[in-house]
Design an enzyme around this catalytic site. Structure first.
Site, short mmCIF file in Angstrom:
data_model
loop_
_atom_site.label_atom_id
_atom_site.label_comp_id
_atom_site.label_asym_id
_atom_site.label_seq_id
_atom_site.Cartn_x
_atom_site.Cartn_y
_atom_site.Cartn_z
N MET A 8 0.86 -1.19 0.00
CA MET A 8 0.00 0.00 0.00
C MET A 8 0.89 1.23 0.00
SD MET A 8 -3.00 -0.98 2.70
CE MET A 8 -1.80 -1.49 3.94
N GLN A 68 7.25 -5.44 -5.66
CA GLN A 68 6.16 -5.18 -6.58
C GLN A 68 6.59 -4.17 -7.65
OE1 GLN A 68 2.25 -2.97 -5.96
NE2 GLN A 68 1.52 -5.09 -5.95
N CYS A 98 -3.61 -0.75 -9.00
CA CYS A 98 -3.56 0.59 -8.39
C CYS A 98 -4.61 1.49 -9.02
CB CYS A 98 -2.18 1.19 -8.55
SG CYS A 98 -2.06 2.87 -7.87
N ASN A 199 -8.72 -10.33 -1.32
CA ASN A 199 -8.25 -9.09 -0.71
C ASN A 199 -9.39 -8.07 -0.72
OD1 ASN A 199 -6.59 -6.26 -1.87
ND2 ASN A 199 -6.24 -7.01 0.18
N GLY A 200 -9.45 -7.27 0.34
CA GLY A 200 -10.42 -6.18 0.39
C GLY A 200 -11.42 -6.30 1.52
#
Length: 328
Positions: A8, A68, A98, A199-200
């Site tokens: 992040m 990443q 992103c 994810n999330g």
């Protein structure tokens, strides 16, 4: 169960990765994205984003950190991935999720969700460029404007040769607005032969249980929830209850110590601690009910000593009802 620590930008910096992996529970972490557009970036750039490259590609706790990379050109991405591996990266993760407008205007990040074939080409080029034993993973969303092509995106990741895929269960247009649509992850799991990580919107153990049921699997990547609740990974592993504030406050101070060791100014350190507390008070006040009041007290402070003192002992704040018995 595989628990991954998400990348992040601006939140999961090396100091935060080091802290959270030291608390335990994570199988691997992913660095903040390194954007590539032309040529191979020099070593000092990779070391800035991922200083773990200097220590065997792991945090001090021994947790592997994949680097990443985000870029629109297959060969440029591949060349940079090969160089990152030569510097010690234990794995490469490719960013196709992103949502930043600036990033998307440059044909990177989530904008690539509109071209699944290009996603496959970028992954395939990277796969060819790095040794066979080095994992190449990807992070995607369910689509750009809508979810019509979510399976095409997922299949492109597998067709490109990725080792696994993490799926942020929202579109780019949905940003970070709840809910996360975990049931789409179940469809992706059924369609692919590689591991799929959900994810999330996983903020609590209850969220994890709901995500596991809806997504059809136990593997998840924790992002903002890992920062809002530093104890979350351990609670998922140990089926434990929320840690007392004293342990959470100790996490804040250890993070600040790491920032200080990295030559952050006192004002910057105070800002980062308040940014972190803002996430805690917004999403984890059910565990530490006084954090909204604590944040109100701290938000105008810039003195790092005062900020640290208030975090360490919120019961001592004059005029602030923290819910913690006053000492003395």
């Amino acid at each position: 169960m595989q628990l991954l620590l998400a990348p992040m930008e601006g939140l999961m910096d090396p100091a935060m990765r080091g802290l959270l992996t030291a608390l335990g529970g994570y199988d691997r972490a992913v660095s903040e994205f390194v954007r590539v557009s032309q040529g191979v970036l020099p070593a000092h750039v990779w070391h800035r984003y991922c200083p773990e490259l200097l220590t065997g590609g792991t945090t001090a706790a021994g947790t592997p950190v994949y680097v990443q990379i985000m870029g629109p050109e297959p060969e440029v991405t591949a060349d940079n991935a090969a160089y990152a591996v030569s510097l010690g990266a234990p794995g490469i993760d490719l960013n196709f999720g992103c949502p930043s407008k600036t990033v998307n205007r440059r044909c990177a990040g989530a904008s690539l969700l509109k071209t699944p074939d290009l996603i496959a080409d970028i992954i395939a080029a990277t796969r060819r460029a790095v040794p066979a034993g080095i994992p190449v993973t990807a992070k995607v969303r369910l689509g750009y404007e809508d979810k019509e092509h979510f399976l095409d995106i997922a299949r492109a990741v597998e067709d490109g040769g990725a080792t696994s895929v993490a799926v942020h269960a929202r579109t780019r247009a949905e940003g970070y607005r709840p809910p996360a649509h975990w049931h789409y992850v179940a469809e992706i799991r059924a369609a692919l032969h590689i591991p799929v990580i959900a994810n999330g919107e996983i903020w609590t153990p209850e969220d994890y249980a709901a995500c596991r049921a809806a997504s059809g699997g136990p593997d998840v990547m924790l992002g903002r929830g890992a920062i809002a609740r530093p104890d979350l990974a351990r609670r998922l592993r140990d089926h434990g209850t929320a840690w007392p504030w004293e342990r959470i406050a100790a996490c804040f101070l250890r993070y600040d110590d790491a920032l200080a060791a990295d030559d952050c100014t006192p004002t910057m350190r105070a800002g980062r601690l308040k940014q972190w507390l803002a996430l805690v008070k917004q999403h984890a006040a059910t565990d530490w009910p006084f954090t909204p009041a604590l944040f109100e007290h701290l938000k105008g402070l810039t003195d790092i000593t005062a900020v640290r003192a208030a975090l360490s002992d919120p019961s001592g704040l004059s005029g602030v009802d923290t819910g913690v018995p006053t000492r003395g």
